[in-house]
Design a protein around this motif. Structure first.
Motif, PDB file in Angstrom:
ATOM      1  N   THR A 117       0.614  -1.324  -0.049  1.00 13.99           N
ATOM      2  CA  THR A 117      -0.099  -0.098  -0.093  1.00 13.99           C
ATOM      3  C   THR A 117       0.849   1.862   0.454  1.00 13.99           C
ATOM      4  OG1 THR A 117      -1.646  -1.281   1.384  1.00 13.99           O
ATOM      5  CG2 THR A 117      -1.553   1.088   0.845  1.00 13.99           C
ATOM      6  N   ALA A 118       1.829   1.290   1.112  1.00 17.17           N
ATOM      7  CA  ALA A 118       3.154   2.720   0.955  1.00 17.17           C
ATOM      8  C   ALA A 118       2.897   2.834  -0.198  1.00 17.17           C
ATOM      9  CB  ALA A 118       3.699   2.222   1.545  1.00 17.17           C
ATOM     10  N   LEU A 119       3.753   1.962  -1.630  1.00 12.63           N
ATOM     11  CA  LEU A 119       4.250   1.520  -2.454  1.00 12.63           C
ATOM     12  C   LEU A 119       3.725   2.168  -3.151  1.00 12.63           C
ATOM     13  CD1 LEU A 119       7.492   1.358  -3.746  1.00 12.63           C
ATOM     14  CD2 LEU A 119       6.141  -0.867  -4.791  1.00 12.63           C
ATOM     15  N   LEU A 120       2.708   1.784  -3.233  1.00 18.19           N
ATOM     16  CA  LEU A 120       1.837   2.251  -4.610  1.00 18.19           C
ATOM     17  C   LEU A 120       1.028   3.741  -4.448  1.00 18.19           C
ATOM     18  CD1 LEU A 120      -0.905  -1.131  -4.528  1.00 18.19           C
ATOM     19  CD2 LEU A 120       0.032  -0.192  -6.540  1.00 18.19           C
ATOM     20  N   LEU A 121       0.721   3.987  -2.837  1.00 16.72           N
ATOM     21  CA  LEU A 121       0.410   5.606  -2.122  1.00 16.72           C
ATOM     22  C   LEU A 121       1.205   6.715  -3.085  1.00 16.72           C
ATOM     23  CD1 LEU A 121      -1.717   5.029   0.755  1.00 16.72           C
ATOM     24  CD2 LEU A 121      -2.038   5.389  -1.916  1.00 16.72           C
ATOM     25  N   GLU A 122       2.510   6.602  -2.663  1.00 20.78           N
ATOM     26  CA  GLU A 122       3.795   7.487  -3.314  1.00 20.78           C
ATOM     27  C   GLU A 122       3.373   8.252  -4.211  1.00 20.78           C
ATOM     28  OE1 GLU A 122       7.150   5.556  -5.412  1.00 20.78           O
ATOM     29  OE2 GLU A 122       7.983   5.059  -3.217  1.00 20.78           O
ATOM     30  N   GLY A 123       3.409   9.597  -4.299  1.00 14.71           N
ATOM     31  CA  GLY A 123       3.326  10.912  -4.757  1.00 14.71           C
ATOM     32  C   GLY A 123       1.378  11.060  -4.071  1.00 14.71           C
ATOM     33  N   VAL A 124       0.966  10.061  -3.596  1.00 16.83           N
ATOM     34  CA  VAL A 124      -0.906  10.021  -3.559  1.00 16.83           C
ATOM     35  C   VAL A 124      -0.634  10.509  -1.909  1.00 16.83           C
ATOM     36  CG1 VAL A 124      -2.980   9.894  -2.543  1.00 16.83           C
ATOM     37  CG2 VAL A 124      -1.262   8.722  -4.620  1.00 16.83           C
ATOM     38  N   PRO A 125      -1.392  11.971  -1.711  1.00 18.24           N
ATOM     39  CA  PRO A 125      -0.732  13.004  -0.491  1.00 18.24           C
ATOM     40  C   PRO A 125      -2.146  11.974   0.888  1.00 18.24           C
ATOM     41  CG  PRO A 125      -2.009  14.359  -2.014  1.00 18.24           C
ATOM     42  CD  PRO A 125      -2.139  12.637  -2.391  1.00 18.24           C
ATOM     43  N   SER A 126      -1.395  11.693   2.056  1.00 19.04           N
ATOM     44  CA  SER A 126      -1.969  10.436   2.484  1.00 19.04           C
ATOM     45  C   SER A 126      -1.845  10.971   4.022  1.00 19.04           C
ATOM     46  CB  SER A 126      -1.799   8.839   2.624  1.00 19.04           C
ATOM     47  OG  SER A 126      -0.387   8.409   2.235  1.00 19.04           O
ATOM     48  N   TYR A 127      -2.754   9.560   5.136  1.00 18.92           N
ATOM     49  CA  TYR A 127      -2.131  10.375   6.369  1.00 18.92           C
ATOM     50  C   TYR A 127      -3.075   9.471   7.359  1.00 18.92           C
ATOM     51  CZ  TYR A 127      -7.472  11.906   6.903  1.00 18.92           C
ATOM     52  OH  TYR A 127      -8.259  11.741   6.759  1.00 18.92           O
ATOM     53  N   GLY A 128      -1.960   9.361   8.864  1.00 19.67           N
ATOM     54  CA  GLY A 128      -3.181   8.173   9.468  1.00 19.67           C
ATOM     55  C   GLY A 128      -3.600   8.742  10.475  1.00 19.67           C
ATOM     56  N   GLY A 129      -4.257   8.731  11.033  1.00 23.55           N
ATOM     57  CA  GLY A 129      -5.791   8.939  12.248  1.00 23.55           C
ATOM     58  C   GLY A 129      -5.698   8.038  13.903  1.00 23.55           C
ATOM     59  N   ASP A 130      -6.748   8.431  14.110  1.00 23.40           N
ATOM     60  CA  ASP A 130      -6.946   7.586  15.455  1.00 23.40           C
ATOM     61  C   ASP A 130      -7.691   5.592  15.024  1.00 23.40           C
ATOM     62  OD1 ASP A 130      -8.797   8.352  14.169  1.00 23.40           O
ATOM     63  OD2 ASP A 130     -10.122   9.971  16.392  1.00 23.40           O
ATOM     64  N   VAL A 131      -7.689   5.661  13.786  1.00 23.52           N
ATOM     65  CA  VAL A 131      -8.674   4.187  13.314  1.00 23.52           C
ATOM     66  C   VAL A 131      -7.820   3.138  13.718  1.00 23.52           C
ATOM     67  CG1 VAL A 131     -10.013   3.222  12.230  1.00 23.52           C
ATOM     68  CG2 VAL A 131     -10.147   5.891  12.072  1.00 23.52           C
ATOM     69  N   PRO A 132      -7.267   2.155  14.767  1.00 24.41           N
ATOM     70  CA  PRO A 132      -6.581   1.404  14.497  1.00 24.41           C
ATOM     71  C   PRO A 132      -6.464   0.038  13.506  1.00 24.41           C
ATOM     72  CG  PRO A 132      -8.163   0.812  16.677  1.00 24.41           C
ATOM     73  CD  PRO A 132      -8.650   1.993  16.030  1.00 24.41           C
ATOM     74  N   TYR A 133      -7.211   0.176  12.412  1.00 24.09           N
ATOM     75  CA  TYR A 133      -7.713  -0.412  11.462  1.00 24.09           C
ATOM     76  C   TYR A 133      -6.728  -0.718  10.481  1.00 24.09           C
ATOM     77  CZ  TYR A 133     -10.834  -2.322  14.625  1.00 24.09           C
ATOM     78  OH  TYR A 133     -11.331  -2.600  16.257  1.00 24.09           O
ATOM     79  N   GLU A 134      -6.185  -1.368   9.379  1.00 19.53           N
ATOM     80  CA  GLU A 134      -6.065  -0.919   7.805  1.00 19.53           C
ATOM     81  C   GLU A 134      -7.373  -0.504   7.393  1.00 19.53           C
ATOM     82  OE1 GLU A 134      -3.656  -2.957   4.404  1.00 19.53           O
ATOM     83  OE2 GLU A 134      -5.100  -4.020   5.938  1.00 19.53           O
ATOM     84  N   LEU A 135      -7.303   0.462   7.128  1.00 15.47           N
ATOM     85  CA  LEU A 135      -7.903   0.922   5.737  1.00 15.47           C
ATOM     86  C   LEU A 135      -7.553   1.403   4.620  1.00 15.47           C
ATOM     87  CD1 LEU A 135      -9.095   4.570   8.380  1.00 15.47           C
ATOM     88  CD2 LEU A 135     -10.225   2.472   8.184  1.00 15.47           C
ATOM     89  N   VAL A 136      -6.960   1.111   4.510  1.00 12.85           N
ATOM     90  CA  VAL A 136      -6.354   1.282   3.087  1.00 12.85           C
ATOM     91  C   VAL A 136      -5.701   0.068   2.488  1.00 12.85           C
ATOM     92  CG1 VAL A 136      -5.474   2.594   0.547  1.00 12.85           C
ATOM     93  CG2 VAL A 136      -6.337   4.408   2.339  1.00 12.85           C
TER      94      VAL A 136
END
Length: 245
Positions: A21-40
């Motif tokens: 997921t991290a590799l595919l999101l290169e160049g894409v704005p993204s952020y973490g948060g308070d939800v303790p699960y994989e959302l993407v």
């Protein structure tokens, strides 16, 4: 929002987002948060990276269709639902672009040094730099210094703040802005040629602004007021448009 926590992969427990997921999101704005699960997931990341042409807040639009997709996991504080809206923007602007905003509050610099800072910001490539008086902490008179620049230059602009001001930190954010299509048109005045910036919306000229430095230099050489050169250049731009039409 990619979520938080960890996931189990073929190579063991990995932090969110997963490596694919991290590799595919290169160049894409993204952020973490308070939800303790994989959302993407990697599949979702691949669809976003391939299909989306831009990222940002929802624009002013006329919605035509709405779709929902639900996940299998039940979250405690929100529905596990993805929503998609399809429609047309209600206002078609000439150009949309992103611009970085870099700013800081200063309450311990003289006006001379603040003026020097704005000069250095512009010299380093900022599109604009401006100062706003503020009432800082402890009731001190201060200045809010803001620079606008291309997103890829915000690091360089931040370094200028640190090198030429007393700040210990700067704020940075990326914003969307609508811009008119721009072009330069030379016009002739009795004292010389002046460049005029034209702004177009849907192909029609809606703004005309003579280049001030051209007007100033010509006025100094001719010994006439800058205002006179400016007004004649503006009138010449209108006349030229009528003749071309």
């Amino acid at each position: 929002h990619v979520g938080a926590g960890t996931v189990k992969c073929a190579h063991g427990v990995m932090p969110v987002p997963a490596p694919a997921t991290a590799l595919l999101l290169e160049g894409v704005p993204s952020y973490g948060g308070d939800v303790p699960y994989e959302l993407v997931t990697p599949t979702g990341a691949a669809l976003l990276a391939h299909r989306a042409s831009a990222f940002g807040p929802m624009p002013l639009m006329r919605t035509e269709r709405i779709g929902y997709g639900s996940g299998m996991r039940d979250l405690e504080d929100r529905p596990n639902v993805l929503r998609a809206l399809i429609g047309e923007t209600a206002v078609q602007m000439a150009k949309t672009e992103q611009i970085a905003v870099v700013e800081t509050n200063l309450d311990d610099m003289t006006p001379e040094l603040v003026a020097c800072l704005t000069h250095e910001l512009l010299y380093a490539g900022a599109r604009d730099a401006f100062v706003v008086p503020i009432l800082a902490k402890k009731g001190r008179p201060g200045h809010l210094v803001t620079a606008l620049c291309e997103v890829e230059k915000q690091g360089d602009i931040a370094r200028v703040f640190f090198a030429h001001s007393a700040t210990f930190g700067v704020r940075m954010r990326v914003e969307d802005r609508f811009c008119l299509e721009r072009e330069w048109q030379p016009v002739t005045t009795p004292w010389g040629e002046v460049r005029v910036k034209l702004g177009r919306l849907d192909g029609a000229i809606v703004q005309r602004t003579p280049e001030f430095e051209d007007c100033r230099q010509i006025a100094e050489k001719a010994g006439v007021p800058v205002r006179m050169v400016y007004e004649r250049a503006l009138a010449a731009a209108g006349d030229q448009e009528v003749n071309d039409g």
